[in-house]
Enzyme design. Structure first.
Site: not given
Length: 754
Positions: A225-227, A229
């Site tokens: 995941s993006d941080w 997300a």
């Protein structure tokens, strides 16, 4: 030694492998080691003290290479690969296993605050540059993280908004570069984005993360995941997410375990996610044996300067008194004007912000090349609002008037564009434009040097001066690279990777950016960037692919040949000037007689050709067959249309140098006829008219076609065959029509296989 068998771990241990231990590290579970991930993509942002994702806390010194906005302008896949390799060496020296990059989202609108992290408005160019970067990085034993998957094209409300995109533009524009990188470079990780796609969070999007990424493209790496997300870890794991970052203190691990116990989440899905993380850890562990204690910062700085010089676009270079303004004469006096000459803007703000090993100052580098000439300086403006604008401007005017030539450094300050917000416009600050107007009045030999992450409106700038250099953002060696180009020690060869419009109102997404009430309508469809301006015949300030040189090039003898691999285009390029230079040969394809809506032309191939004065080279570029395909929304597959294709060899999207045509064998698409198929579609099948006529006699056409004022045949062609039952008065049943359609489908399949 890392175990490769998730079955040896409990469900709780498997779940623990799927989230971070802290901001930048994964958990060590049993014999599975912890991994270190950190931000890129143009430098290694390794934080060893306080940690954050916004570039607020400090990080270890690392080389700041040109961000993607600059690197993309090189159009050079070899240089992109070299940068990736150097970043891999620095990552290993700094103890990093996965570097978070490259970012390859499409530059849909010039106002997007994160455009500096992305390559282009075009998926072909983005995909090729990124694939080379990934291969260069991963050849050093450091994993890439291809991001942000997908359709993350605005910063406004980025953690909630839905990118609402029709199937064709989603596939042909926004996913195409990702597909190329995944299938040709196999990045160790793919990072899902914050946003929703058509209403579903990327982190919870089974269609995106599993059906497309894994089942269609064959991806077997880790989806991270993006941080921050992940809104719902259980849904995300079910959709295909393997690793949530950063860690949530074990809270979401427990949620995964409870969901498995409750039968809400398949244990096999958790085990598969753990297996992928274990495999990633094994790759990283195997590479750590090659860790180096330090990297050669001077060698990497020299590479950064070499790369940056090839990223500077010469937008304009008109003659004054019979001689072009650039390159500058090292023996004549020069006025250097603009705050950015002494305080350069060389990278973007936010999570990718790098602590550089050193920074070249443009003013110092210019003085270093003009040791025997007079170089004067005036700031002309400030970026923080301090100082007297009038006095600063007057000082600059006097400085410029007293010199033989002037170079004015303009652009955007860090607080005017950044990750986290979008710009409301694309204007240069008014005080800078006023400064340039005043300087240009007293100094005819004025060159403008631009530093910025997002497109700027250049109509006022380009009209005021004879020469303009666009550097975008060039990294820590920007000062030296700009000096090299200004004085002709490097011949500019870079090209624009996005169109510069005359005004923001002309841009494709102007009316649908940045969205409202949590939704962004991608109303321009396929027509992103140059595709839009071409289709609507809109004048632009500078077109996609534009860039001048201190020499000239000619194209000749374009020849095409088609095969099962695609179209091979061969063209002779000649350096017709007096300086050595590099030409970026661009190949666009067009299919004017297409049966579906298409852009007038699309970039499908390119290459960079270095040539000595007077030299010629025959260059050959393969336009891959799959890049000719469009996404067929009826069959849900890629389809290559058969027939004649134009291939245009060009110096920019609006500087076509040679055109040729070639015949391409198309794909056969047999769509089954059904009750909702139209009468026209059914009648197009050979023999259908006789069979249908026997089943249901059609009324004879009136002798006078104007009796009803309509074209009866055209009207009937659009009627679904099931609606014919209404006119059959019970003489024909659904079973009769179904049998007829089955017979016709068998005929069509047999014909297609013959």
């Amino acid at each position: 030694m890392t175990t490769n068998d998730p079955a040896s771990l409990s469900t709780a241990q498997q779940a623990a492998l799927g989230s971070g231990a802290d901001f930048w590290s994964t958990k060590q579970v049993g014999t599975v080691p912890s991994l270190v991930l950190t931000d890129g993509p143009h430098g290694v942002r390794r934080q060893t003290g306080a940690t954050d994702h916004l570039g607020l806390a400090g990080s270890e010194p690392a080389t700041c290479f040109p961000p993607a906005v600059g690197l993309g302008q090189s159009w050079d896949t070899d240089l992109s690969g070299k940068v990736g390799s150097a970043l891999g060496v620095e990552s290993r020296a700094l103890g990093v296993d996965v570097l978070l990059g490259p970012g390859i989202n499409i530059k849909r609108d010039p106002r997007c605050g994160r455009n500096f992290e992305y390559y282009s408005e075009d998926p072909h160019l983005s995909g090729r540059l990124a694939a080379s970067w990934v291969r260069g990085l991963q050849n050093t034993g450091v994993g890439a993280s291809l991001k942000h998957f997908a359709a993350n094209n605005t910063e406004h409300d980025r953690m909630r908004s839905s990118s609402d995109i029709a199937p064709r533009p989603l596939r042909e524009v926004y996913l195409r570069a990702f597909q190329h990188v995944v299938q040709t470079a196999q990045p160790w990780t793919v990072m899902c984005s914050y946003n929703r796609i058509n209403g579903v969070y990327a982190s919870e999007n089974h269609w995106l993360l599993t059906q497309v990424l894994r089942e269609e493209w064959g991806y077997d790496g880790v989806v991270v995941s993006d941080w921050g997300a992940v809104a719902d870890r259980v849904k995300a794991v079910a959709a295909g997410l393997d690793l949530e970052m950063p860690g949530a203190g074990g809270v979401t691990d427990a949620q995964v375990v409870e969901a498995v116990k409750a039968g809400q989440l398949d244990a096999a899905v958790v085990a598969r996610a753990a297996a992928r993380t274990i495999a990633l850890a094994a790759k990283a562990e195997a590479s750590r044996a090659a860790d180096v204690a330090v990297f050669d910062s001077e060698t990497h700085h020299a590479l950064a300067r070499q790369v940056a010089a090839h990223c500077v676009v010469l937008l304009k270079n008109s003659p004054v008194d019979g001689r072009t303004v650039l390159p500058l004469d090292e023996g004549r006096s020069l006025a250097v004007i603009g705050e950015f000459a002494q305080s350069p803007r060389y990278q973007g703000g936010g999570s990718s912000h790098v602590n550089p090993t050193r920074v070249d100052i443009p003013l110092d580098e210019i003085r270093g090349l003009m040791a025997e000439a007079d170089v004067t300086f005036a700031a002309g403006f400030t970026t923080d609002g301090s100082g007297d604008p009038g006095a600063l401007r007057e000082e600059a005017v006097q400085t410029a008037a007293a010199a033989d030539a002037a170079v004015v450094f303009l652009g955007l300050a860090a607080h005017q564009e950044s990750e986290g917000f979008d710009r409301p416009h694309i204007e240069l600050p008014s005080e800078q434009v006023e400064l340039l107007e005043a300087v240009a009045q007293v100094q005819p030999r004025t060159t403008v040097v631009l530093s910025h992450g997002g497109v700027l409106r250049l109509a006022p700038v380009a009209d005021l001066v004879p020469a303009v250099l666009d550097g975008g953002l060039l990294g820590q060696a920007a000062g030296g690279a700009l000096a090299d180009v200004l004085f002709g020690r490097v011949n500019p060869s870079a090209r624009l990777t996005e169109t510069i419009p005359v005004r923001i109102e002309d841009s494709p997404a102007y009316l649908d950016f940045p969205g409202e009430h949590g939704h962004v309508a991608y109303g321009e469809g396929l027509f992103v960037g140059y595709r839009w301006y071409d289709a609507r015949d809109i004048e632009v300030a500078f077109p996609f692919g534009h860039g001048l040189s201190y020499t000239t090039f000619a194209y000749s003898d374009l020849e095409l040949s088609a095969s099962s691999e695609g179209i091979t285009a061969a063209v002779t390029v000649t350096n017709t000037g007096e300086r050595a230079g590099r030409e970026v040969v661009q190949l666009y394809t067009a299919k004017p007689d297409s049966s579906v809506a298409r852009p007038l032309q699309e970039l499908k191939g390119h290459t960079v050709v270095p040539l000595a004065p007077g030299a010629s080279e025959r260059v050959s570029v393969l336009i891959e067959r799959q890049d000719l395909a469009y996404w067929d929304i009826r069959s849900g597959t890629w389809v290559v249309e058969g027939g004649s294709y134009e291939v245009r060899a060009a110096a920019s999207s609006r500087d076509i140098r040679a055109t040729a045509t070639v015949e391409v064998e198309g794909d056969t698409v047999v769509l089954p006829l059904a009750l909702d198929s139209t009468l026209g579609e059914v009648m197009a099948v050979p023999g259908a008219a006789e069979i249908l006529g026997a089943l249901m006699p059609m009324p004879a056409a009136a002798a006078d076609s104007d009796v009803l004022g309509i074209d009866m045949a055209k009207m009937m062609a659009s009627i679904p065959v099931s609606r014919l039952l209404s006119f059959a008065a019970g003489a024909v049943t659904v079973a009769d029509l179904t049998k007829l359609l089955s017979q016709l489908n068998s005929t069509r399949v047999a014909a297609a296989q013959a």
